[in-house]
Design a protein around this motif. Structure first.
Motif, mmCIF file in Angstrom:
data_model
loop_
_atom_site.group_PDB
_atom_site.id
_atom_site.type_symbol
_atom_site.label_atom_id
_atom_site.label_comp_id
_atom_site.label_asym_id
_atom_site.label_seq_id
_atom_site.Cartn_x
_atom_site.Cartn_y
_atom_site.Cartn_z
ATOM 1 N N VAL A 165 80.463 4.690 -75.449
ATOM 2 C CA VAL A 165 79.336 4.947 -74.569
ATOM 3 C C VAL A 165 78.978 6.426 -74.608
ATOM 4 O O VAL A 165 79.797 7.280 -74.961
ATOM 5 C CB VAL A 165 79.637 4.516 -73.118
ATOM 6 C CG1 VAL A 165 79.890 3.014 -73.044
ATOM 7 C CG2 VAL A 165 80.823 5.285 -72.559
ATOM 8 N N GLN A 166 77.743 6.704 -74.245
ATOM 9 C CA GLN A 166 77.289 8.092 -74.174
ATOM 10 C C GLN A 166 77.622 8.660 -72.799
ATOM 11 O O GLN A 166 77.396 8.028 -71.777
ATOM 12 C CB GLN A 166 75.786 8.182 -74.428
ATOM 13 C CG GLN A 166 75.219 9.591 -74.298
ATOM 14 C CD GLN A 166 73.719 9.634 -74.468
ATOM 15 O OE1 GLN A 166 73.145 8.829 -75.199
ATOM 16 N NE2 GLN A 166 73.067 10.569 -73.788
ATOM 17 N N VAL A 167 78.138 9.874 -72.794
ATOM 18 C CA VAL A 167 78.523 10.539 -71.542
ATOM 19 C C VAL A 167 77.852 11.907 -71.500
ATOM 20 O O VAL A 167 77.973 12.697 -72.442
ATOM 21 C CB VAL A 167 80.053 10.697 -71.436
ATOM 22 C CG1 VAL A 167 80.417 11.369 -70.121
ATOM 23 C CG2 VAL A 167 80.747 9.361 -71.568
ATOM 24 N N ASP A 168 77.132 12.169 -70.427
ATOM 25 C CA ASP A 168 76.529 13.489 -70.200
ATOM 26 C C ASP A 168 77.291 14.166 -69.073
ATOM 27 O O ASP A 168 77.289 13.703 -67.936
ATOM 28 C CB ASP A 168 75.046 13.341 -69.843
ATOM 29 C CG ASP A 168 74.220 12.859 -71.025
ATOM 30 O OD1 ASP A 168 74.145 13.577 -72.018
ATOM 31 O OD2 ASP A 168 73.658 11.744 -70.939
ATOM 32 N N LEU A 169 77.940 15.277 -69.432
ATOM 33 C CA LEU A 169 78.782 16.019 -68.496
ATOM 34 C C LEU A 169 78.075 17.300 -68.057
ATOM 35 O O LEU A 169 77.641 18.090 -68.894
ATOM 36 C CB LEU A 169 80.120 16.342 -69.172
ATOM 37 C CG LEU A 169 81.122 17.196 -68.409
ATOM 38 C CD1 LEU A 169 81.577 16.485 -67.138
ATOM 39 C CD2 LEU A 169 82.318 17.509 -69.300
ATOM 40 N N PHE A 170 77.942 17.475 -66.746
ATOM 41 C CA PHE A 170 77.279 18.654 -66.194
ATOM 42 C C PHE A 170 78.296 19.463 -65.394
ATOM 43 O O PHE A 170 78.851 18.969 -64.408
ATOM 44 C CB PHE A 170 76.108 18.250 -65.286
ATOM 45 C CG PHE A 170 75.017 17.483 -65.987
ATOM 46 C CD1 PHE A 170 73.901 18.131 -66.479
ATOM 47 C CD2 PHE A 170 75.114 16.101 -66.153
ATOM 48 C CE1 PHE A 170 72.883 17.426 -67.118
ATOM 49 C CE2 PHE A 170 74.117 15.390 -66.794
ATOM 50 C CZ PHE A 170 72.993 16.056 -67.284
ATOM 51 N N ILE A 171 78.537 20.697 -65.845
ATOM 52 C CA ILE A 171 79.438 21.612 -65.144
ATOM 53 C C ILE A 171 78.720 22.943 -64.977
ATOM 54 O O ILE A 171 78.380 23.597 -65.967
ATOM 55 C CB ILE A 171 80.754 21.817 -65.903
ATOM 56 C CG1 ILE A 171 81.455 20.481 -66.160
ATOM 57 C CG2 ILE A 171 81.679 22.754 -65.133
ATOM 58 C CD1 ILE A 171 82.731 20.602 -66.958
ATOM 59 N N LEU A 172 78.458 23.310 -63.724
ATOM 60 C CA LEU A 172 77.695 24.515 -63.421
ATOM 61 C C LEU A 172 76.369 24.487 -64.166
ATOM 62 O O LEU A 172 75.589 23.560 -64.001
ATOM 63 C CB LEU A 172 78.521 25.759 -63.744
ATOM 64 C CG LEU A 172 79.806 25.926 -62.883
ATOM 65 C CD1 LEU A 172 80.607 27.133 -63.325
ATOM 66 C CD2 LEU A 172 79.459 26.023 -61.410
ATOM 67 N N ASP A 173 76.125 25.465 -65.048
ATOM 68 C CA ASP A 173 74.845 25.516 -65.749
ATOM 69 C C ASP A 173 74.919 24.901 -67.141
ATOM 70 O O ASP A 173 74.003 25.064 -67.945
ATOM 71 C CB ASP A 173 74.360 26.969 -65.860
ATOM 72 C CG ASP A 173 75.362 27.858 -66.593
ATOM 73 O OD1 ASP A 173 76.538 27.422 -66.740
ATOM 74 O OD2 ASP A 173 74.980 28.966 -67.021
ATOM 75 N N ARG A 174 75.994 24.181 -67.453
ATOM 76 C CA ARG A 174 76.192 23.638 -68.796
ATOM 77 C C ARG A 174 76.079 22.119 -68.801
ATOM 78 O O ARG A 174 76.545 21.443 -67.889
ATOM 79 C CB ARG A 174 77.558 24.049 -69.350
ATOM 80 C CG ARG A 174 77.765 25.563 -69.306
ATOM 81 C CD ARG A 174 78.984 25.983 -70.059
ATOM 82 N NE ARG A 174 79.161 27.438 -69.950
ATOM 83 C CZ ARG A 174 79.804 28.189 -70.814
ATOM 84 N NH1 ARG A 174 80.347 27.626 -71.881
ATOM 85 N NH2 ARG A 174 79.927 29.486 -70.633
ATOM 86 N N GLN A 175 75.465 21.610 -69.846
ATOM 87 C CA GLN A 175 75.395 20.167 -70.086
ATOM 88 C C GLN A 175 76.059 19.874 -71.415
ATOM 89 O O GLN A 175 75.708 20.458 -72.438
ATOM 90 C CB GLN A 175 73.946 19.665 -70.105
ATOM 91 C CG GLN A 175 73.835 18.173 -70.402
ATOM 92 C CD GLN A 175 72.398 17.668 -70.421
ATOM 93 O OE1 GLN A 175 71.482 18.423 -70.122
ATOM 94 N NE2 GLN A 175 72.211 16.415 -70.775
ATOM 95 N N ILE A 176 77.036 18.984 -71.403
ATOM 96 C CA ILE A 176 77.810 18.652 -72.601
ATOM 97 C C ILE A 176 77.665 17.166 -72.870
ATOM 98 O O ILE A 176 77.935 16.336 -71.997
ATOM 99 C CB ILE A 176 79.291 19.020 -72.415
ATOM 100 C CG1 ILE A 176 79.429 20.499 -72.026
ATOM 101 C CG2 ILE A 176 80.079 18.725 -73.681
ATOM 102 C CD1 ILE A 176 80.846 20.886 -71.645
ATOM 103 N N GLN A 177 77.235 16.815 -74.067
ATOM 104 C CA GLN A 177 77.093 15.411 -74.469
ATOM 105 C C GLN A 177 78.352 14.959 -75.190
ATOM 106 O O GLN A 177 78.828 15.618 -76.109
ATOM 107 C CB GLN A 177 75.862 15.230 -75.358
ATOM 108 C CG GLN A 177 74.547 15.419 -74.612
ATOM 109 C CD GLN A 177 73.342 15.025 -75.447
ATOM 110 O OE1 GLN A 177 73.407 15.015 -76.672
ATOM 111 N NE2 GLN A 177 72.249 14.697 -74.784
#
Length: 308
Positions: A165-177
């Motif tokens: 599955v696709q996961v979009d991770l948001f931490i502070l000002d960063r987005q990691i796919q």
């Protein structure tokens, strides 16, 4: 026989509130507490209708349908017809499960019925018997918890663990796919908050994080050491997660509390799985690079559906 209307109303209010909460949990709806309280207030007002001259109207099936529709719209709002129907049918579903279970327990322990001259009669007071109150006060919450757990188990069995599955991770000002594997063997939880832990492969993602975080993840035993200078915003999101693998002694990894985690399943269905901790791991998770994070099954159970 004296009827204590305030006691009956409060009891119905609590039961209606639990039914609305269970409906929201089954559908993974994000809800506002005040709306559920208002919906329970509307539902419990039926007690007063029954005590008036409008009581014959209340027992009509069409009135019941209209009344339950008002309850659902009050509690969850009206966004579109499919959204409303799904809410209404699920509300009926959980009501039938809990109500049916309560009736079954009542008949199992009921001692209020007697047969006189071939006629079934009952005996009760305005406050009911101790058995009836125990069934409602203890039996209903028990059935509620039982129904919730069974529904969660059915959801776990529906998960396709072999899917990526696709996961979009948001931490502070960063987005990691990320590409995530749903692993039934991953039962790692934060011992303090009981939040599920998703594990990411830092070998593949180290360039997505500050160098200080990468070094801290490599040396979790050095957390709190003054030689590690970490930005305050990142430091506030760090935590330690103990774990033990097969044939290993107790160890721990560095975890980060994300701002948001969005999991995209098949057919584009999105779940908000932000109630999770991200474990930073330097063990290679996939030798072929098919995925770079492992998801906890509980994430999908607790995740809330995002409307398009």
């Amino acid at each position: 026989m004296a009827i204590y209307l305030d006691v009956i109303w409060f009891l119905n209010f609590c039961i209606d509130l639990l039914l609305l909460v269970l409906t929201a949990l089954v559908l993974k709806r994000s809800f506002k507490k005040w709306r559920l309280l208002l919906g329970a207030l509307v539902a419990s007002s039926s007690i007063f209708i029954v005590m008036t001259t409008l009581s014959p109207l209340f027992y009509h099936p069409m009135f019941k349908l209209i009344f339950s529709s008002c309850i659902v719209v009050t509690a969850f709002g009206f966004k579109k017809i499919s959204y409303f129907i799904q809410n209404l049918l699920t509300f009926y579903f959980v009501s039938f499960i809990c109500g049916g279970g309560l009736i079954a327990l009542h008949f199992m322990f009921n001692n209020e019925m007697v047969i006189l001259n071939g006629v079934v009669t009952t005996k009760s007071t305005g406050l009911g018997t101790p058995i009836s109150w125990l069934l409602v006060v203890i039996g209903f919450p028990t059935i509620w918890l039982f129904a919730r757990k069974r529904i969660e188990q059915m959801e776990v069995r529906k998960v396709k663990y072999e899917d990526i599955v696709q996961v979009d991770l948001f931490i502070l000002d960063r987005q990691i796919q990320l590409k995530g594997l749903i692993d039934s063997g991953n039962q790692l939880q934060d011992p303090l908050t009981k939040k599920p832990v998703m594990v990411i492969d830092m070998n593949d993602l180290h360039n997505k994080f500050p160098k200080s975080i990468v070094q801290q993840a490599k040396h979790p035993e050095m957390i709190g050491d003054p030689s590690f200078v970490i930005d305050k915003d990142w430091e506030e999101k760090l935590c330690i997660i103990p774990y033990r693998g097969i044939g290993q002694v107790n160890q721990f990894i560095i975890g980060i509390r994300p701002n948001k985690v969005i999991v995209t399943l098949g057919q584009g269905e999105e779940l908000d799985c932000s109630n999770v901790i991200v474990g930073l791991n330097f063990t290679n998770l996939s030798s072929e690079g098919d995925f770079n994070c492992i998801l906890h099954p509980q994430m999908l159970i607790q995740g809330k559906k995002r409307l398009a």
